[in-house]
Design a protein around this motif. Structure first.
Motif, PDB file in Angstrom:
ATOM      1  N   ALA A  87       0.846  -1.205   0.000  1.00  0.00           N
ATOM      2  CA  ALA A  87       0.000   0.000   0.000  1.00  0.00           C
ATOM      3  C   ALA A  87       0.881   1.253   0.000  1.00  0.00           C
ATOM      4  CB  ALA A  87      -0.924  -0.018   1.211  1.00  0.00           C
ATOM      5  N   ILE A 120      -7.572   4.803   4.169  1.00  0.00           N
ATOM      6  CA  ILE A 120      -6.865   5.880   4.883  1.00  0.00           C
ATOM      7  C   ILE A 120      -6.491   7.061   3.984  1.00  0.00           C
ATOM      8  CG2 ILE A 120      -5.865   4.485   6.713  1.00  0.00           C
ATOM      9  CD1 ILE A 120      -3.652   3.695   4.794  1.00  0.00           C
ATOM     10  N   GLU A 156       2.846   0.296   5.353  1.00  0.00           N
ATOM     11  CA  GLU A 156       1.521   0.517   5.952  1.00  0.00           C
ATOM     12  C   GLU A 156       0.975  -0.709   6.700  1.00  0.00           C
ATOM     13  OE1 GLU A 156       0.086   3.464   6.119  1.00  0.00           O
ATOM     14  OE2 GLU A 156      -1.608   2.619   7.209  1.00  0.00           O
ATOM     15  N   CYS A 209      -0.817  -1.230  10.574  1.00  0.00           N
ATOM     16  CA  CYS A 209      -2.053  -1.957  10.912  1.00  0.00           C
ATOM     17  C   CYS A 209      -1.807  -2.969  12.028  1.00  0.00           C
ATOM     18  CB  CYS A 209      -2.599  -2.682   9.691  1.00  0.00           C
ATOM     19  SG  CYS A 209      -3.036  -1.575   8.342  1.00  0.00           S
ATOM     20  N   TRP A 227      -5.788 -10.428   6.572  1.00  0.00           N
ATOM     21  CA  TRP A 227      -7.093  -9.885   6.222  1.00  0.00           C
ATOM     22  C   TRP A 227      -7.951 -11.024   5.678  1.00  0.00           C
ATOM     23  CZ3 TRP A 227      -7.031  -4.858   7.676  1.00  0.00           C
ATOM     24  CH2 TRP A 227      -5.816  -4.186   7.698  1.00  0.00           C
ATOM     25  N   GLY A 247      -9.560  -1.840   7.615  1.00  0.00           N
ATOM     26  CA  GLY A 247      -8.936  -1.610   6.319  1.00  0.00           C
ATOM     27  C   GLY A 247     -10.021  -1.451   5.274  1.00  0.00           C
ATOM     28  N   GLY A 248      -9.633  -1.599   4.025  1.00  0.00           N
ATOM     29  CA  GLY A 248     -10.631  -1.557   2.965  1.00  0.00           C
ATOM     30  C   GLY A 248     -10.233  -0.619   1.844  1.00  0.00           C
ATOM     31  N   ARG A 293      -7.498   3.733  11.709  1.00  0.00           N
ATOM     32  CA  ARG A 293      -6.231   4.464  11.805  1.00  0.00           C
ATOM     33  C   ARG A 293      -6.553   5.965  11.811  1.00  0.00           C
ATOM     34  NH1 ARG A 293      -4.000   1.215   6.798  1.00  0.00           N
ATOM     35  NH2 ARG A 293      -6.164   0.492   6.822  1.00  0.00           N
TER      36      ARG A 293
HETATM   37  C1  GLC Z   1      -5.120  -4.138   3.343  1.00  0.00           C
HETATM   38  C2  GLC Z   1      -6.120  -3.154   3.925  1.00  0.00           C
HETATM   39  C3  GLC Z   1      -5.607  -1.749   3.812  1.00  0.00           C
HETATM   40  C4  GLC Z   1      -4.252  -1.655   4.449  1.00  0.00           C
HETATM   41  C5  GLC Z   1      -3.286  -2.630   3.815  1.00  0.00           C
HETATM   42  C6  GLC Z   1      -1.949  -2.619   4.525  1.00  0.00           C
HETATM   43  O1  GLC Z   1      -5.064  -4.001   1.965  1.00  0.00           O
HETATM   44  O2  GLC Z   1      -7.366  -3.273   3.297  1.00  0.00           O
HETATM   45  O3  GLC Z   1      -6.509  -0.846   4.412  1.00  0.00           O
HETATM   46  O4  GLC Z   1      -3.738  -0.347   4.409  1.00  0.00           O
HETATM   47  O5  GLC Z   1      -3.819  -3.927   3.868  1.00  0.00           O
HETATM   48  O6  GLC Z   1      -1.064  -3.509   3.976  1.00  0.00           O
END
Ligand code: GLC
Length: 445
Positions: A74, A100, A202, A206, A276, A314-315, A386
Motif C-alpha cells: 500500500a 486511509i 503501511e 495496521c 485480512w 482496512g478496505g 487508523r
Molecule cells: C489491506 C487493507 C488496507 C491496508 C493494507 C496494509 O489491503 O485493506 O486498508 O492499508 O492492507 O497492507
C-alpha cells in the motif's frame, strides 16, 4: 460533458446524422495485487465489456477496460499515485484507494457526487465508510470492500496438542505457539508459530495498531486529534511484539507483507497468522494439509485476560483520477464494480467483505464458504480506524513515522520507550496536534 469527436472524415460524415455514433473509449483501472485480485478484476472488467455498448449521459460508448496491476505494498502504491498526480497523468482512470487515503488524496480525485446515480448507489453502503470517503462534501471513492485484521489458526494442530480453542490473549498465543513449534519442528524445521506483517510499510502500522489498541494503549492519534502514542501500555505492546521476532515468529518477519505471511501459512508452515479476510479465499479450493477444514478464523488476541481485542479497519474504494480524459465513463465502470453484483462477485471469488449491508443477508453468500462474513460482522463494524481523518492530509507521513519507529523496535535497534518518546515529538512537529497527557503517564513508570 461530451468531448468533441476527433474530426476524421468519417466523424464529419456522422456529425449531424441522427444515429448516435458509438465512441470507443479505453478505461485503465489500476487494480490490486494479491494472489487472485488480477484474476477477479479482469473477470469483472470482461463482464462490463460484455454489456457494451453502454449509454452514459445520453451518449453511447463501446468501452474497453484495461486492468493494470498496482504495486503490492500500500505504501508503494501511494507513492506511485503521488507521482501520477504530480505529473497530472491520465495513466490510470480508476484508482483503488485505501480507506486511509481520502483525506490525503481528495484534491486529485473527482467528486463522484457530480455524476448521475452515485448518490443513490452509495445509500446501500455502510454509512461510516461513505462518510470516511467524503471530504469537504465531495465523495472521492465508492466503497469497494471493507477489511479487518483477523487471526487465522490451525484448528487441527491446536486440538492435537490439547488446546481447547484459539488463544484469547497474546500470552496464550505465545504459549500455544511455543508448544506446537517444539513438537512440529522435529519433522519440519521450517515450521514456525506466528506470521504477520512486519516490514516497514503501511501493513506494519495496521499490525502495531492492533497490538497497542489491544493493550489499551490508544490509536496513535485519537479521533479527537490528540497524540496518544507514548504511554505504558503502548510500550508494553511493542516490547511484547519485539519478543516474538526470532522466537515464535521467524527473524524474517520484519520483512514480511501480507502475501509472505500467507504463503508460509498456506504451505502448512505456521500455526497462527495475522491477515485480512482475502487470505481465506486461498484456502477454499486448496488441497493438502491446509484447507478450510482445519483452519479457524477468529478475533485477534487481547493484551491481557479480560482485555479487548482489536482489529484494524482496512478496505478499499474506487476513485476516479481527476486528470482522466473520460471521467464520466470511468465513473460508470466504477459504479458497476461497486454494485451489488460486483461486490458479490468479489466476495465469492476473492474473499472480500462487501460494503453493501444487504449482502450480509444474501442467500448466495450465506450458502457459500464465506458464510462466516455474517458472523464476524460485529468485529468488522467495531474495527479500529487508523487516525487518517484527524491527521489529514498528513496521514501518510504520520503512518510512516509510526511504522519506522515500530520497525526499529522490532529490529532491536532502539527500545520501545525511546522509540515512542521520540515518535511523540515527531508527531507533534508533523501535525501540530496536542499530546494527550503522555508525559505524565510515562513519568509514573
Ligand atoms: C489491506 C487493507 C488496507 C491496508 C493494507 C496494509 O489491503 O485493506 O486498508 O492499508 O492492507 O497492507
Amino acid at each position: 460533458m461530451k468531448k468533441p469527436l476527433l474530426l476524421g472524415t468519417s466523424a464529419l460524415l456522422l456529425a449531424g446524422s441522427s444515429a448516435l455514433a458509438q465512441q470507443d473509449v479505453t478505461i485503465r483501472w489500476m487494480a490490486g495485487n494479491t494472489a487472485i485480485a488480477m484474476e477477479t478484476t479482469q473477470a469483472m472488467a470482461q463482464m462490463y465489456m460484455d454489456a457494451n455498448p453502454h449509454t452514459i449521459g445520453g451518449e453511447e460508448y463501446n468501452v474497453t477496460v484495461e486492468v493494470i496491476q498496482g504495486p503490492e505494498s500500500a505504501s508503494d502504491r501511494y507513492a506511485l499515485y503521488l507521482q501520477f498526480f504530480q505529473a497530472q497523468s491520465a495513466e490510470a482512470d480508476i484508482l483503488e484507494i485505501d480507506v486511509i487515503w481520502p483525506g490525503d488524496l481528495a484534491e486529485h480525485l473527482v467528486d463522484l457526487y457530480e455524476y448521475e446515480g452515485v448518490a443513490e448507489d452509495v445509500q446501500a453502503h455502510f454509512p461510516a465508510i461513505v462518510e470516511n470517503n467524503t471530504v469537504d462534501g465531495r465523495l472521492v471513492g465508492i466503497p469497494a470492500f471493507t477489511d479487518a485484521g483477523l487471526l487465522y489458526y490451525r484448528s487441527d494442530l491446536l486440538e492435537e496438542y490439547g488446546f481447547d480453542g484459539p488463544p484469547e490473549t497474546w500470552a496464550e498465543l505465545e504459549e500455544m505457539a511455543r508448544t506446537i513449534v517444539e513438537g512440529e519442528s522435529a519433522d519440519n524445521p521450517d515450521f514456525t508459530g506466528f506470521v504477520w506483517q512486519g516490514q516497514a510499510y503501511e501493513g506494519l502500522t495496521c499490525n502495531a495498531l492492533e497490538w497497542i489498541a489491544s493493550f489499551g494503549g490508544g490509536t496513535i492519534v485519537s479521533q479527537e486529534g490528540q497524540i496518544e502514542v507514548f504511554n505504558d501500555q503502548a510500550i508494553a505492546a511493542l516490547e511484547t511484539a519485539a519478543g516474538w521476532v526470532g522466537t515464535i515468529s521467524p527473524q524474517a518477519v520484519t520483512g514480511f507483507q501480507e502475501e509472505d505471511a500467507r504463503r508460509i501459512f498456506t504451505a502448512g508452515n505456521a500455526v497462527f497468522m495475522r491477515n485480512w479476510p482475502y487470505a481465506y479465499a486461498l484456502l477454499v479450493d486448496a488441497e493438502g494439509d491446509v484447507t478450510t477444514e482445519n483452519v479457524g478464523i477468529t478475533t485477534l488476541p487481547a493484551g491481557e485476560e479480560g482485555g479487548t481485542p482489536a482489529a484494524t479497519l482496512g478496505g478499499w474504494q474506487y476513485g476516479v483520477n481527476r486528470y482522466s480524459n473520460n471521467p464520466e465513463v470511468a465513473v460508470d465502470v466504477a459504479r458497476f464494480m461497486a454494485s451489488r453484483e460486483g461486490q458479490l462477485y468479489r466476495a465469492l471469488n476473492e474473499g472480500l467483505l462487501p460494503t453493501i449491508e444487504a449482502l450480509y443477508e444474501d442467500e448466495e453468500l450465506l450458502g457459500s464458504p464465506y458464510a462466516w462474513f455474517a458472523d464476524l460482522l460485529p468485529v468488522f463494524q467495531s474495527a479500529v480506524a487508523r487516525p487518517s481523518t484527524p491527521t489529514a492530509p498528513r496521514y501518510n507521513e504520520v503512518s510512516r513515522a509510526f511504522f519506522t519507529a515500530v520497525h526499529g523496535v522490532l529490529m532491536g535497534t532502539t527500545d520501545a520507550e525511546t522509540a515512542l518518546g521520540e515518535l511523540e515529538f515527531t508527531l507533534e512537529e508533523l501535525t501540530g496536534l496536542p499530546v494527550a497527557g503522555g508525559a505524565q503517564e510515562v513519568a509514573s513508570r
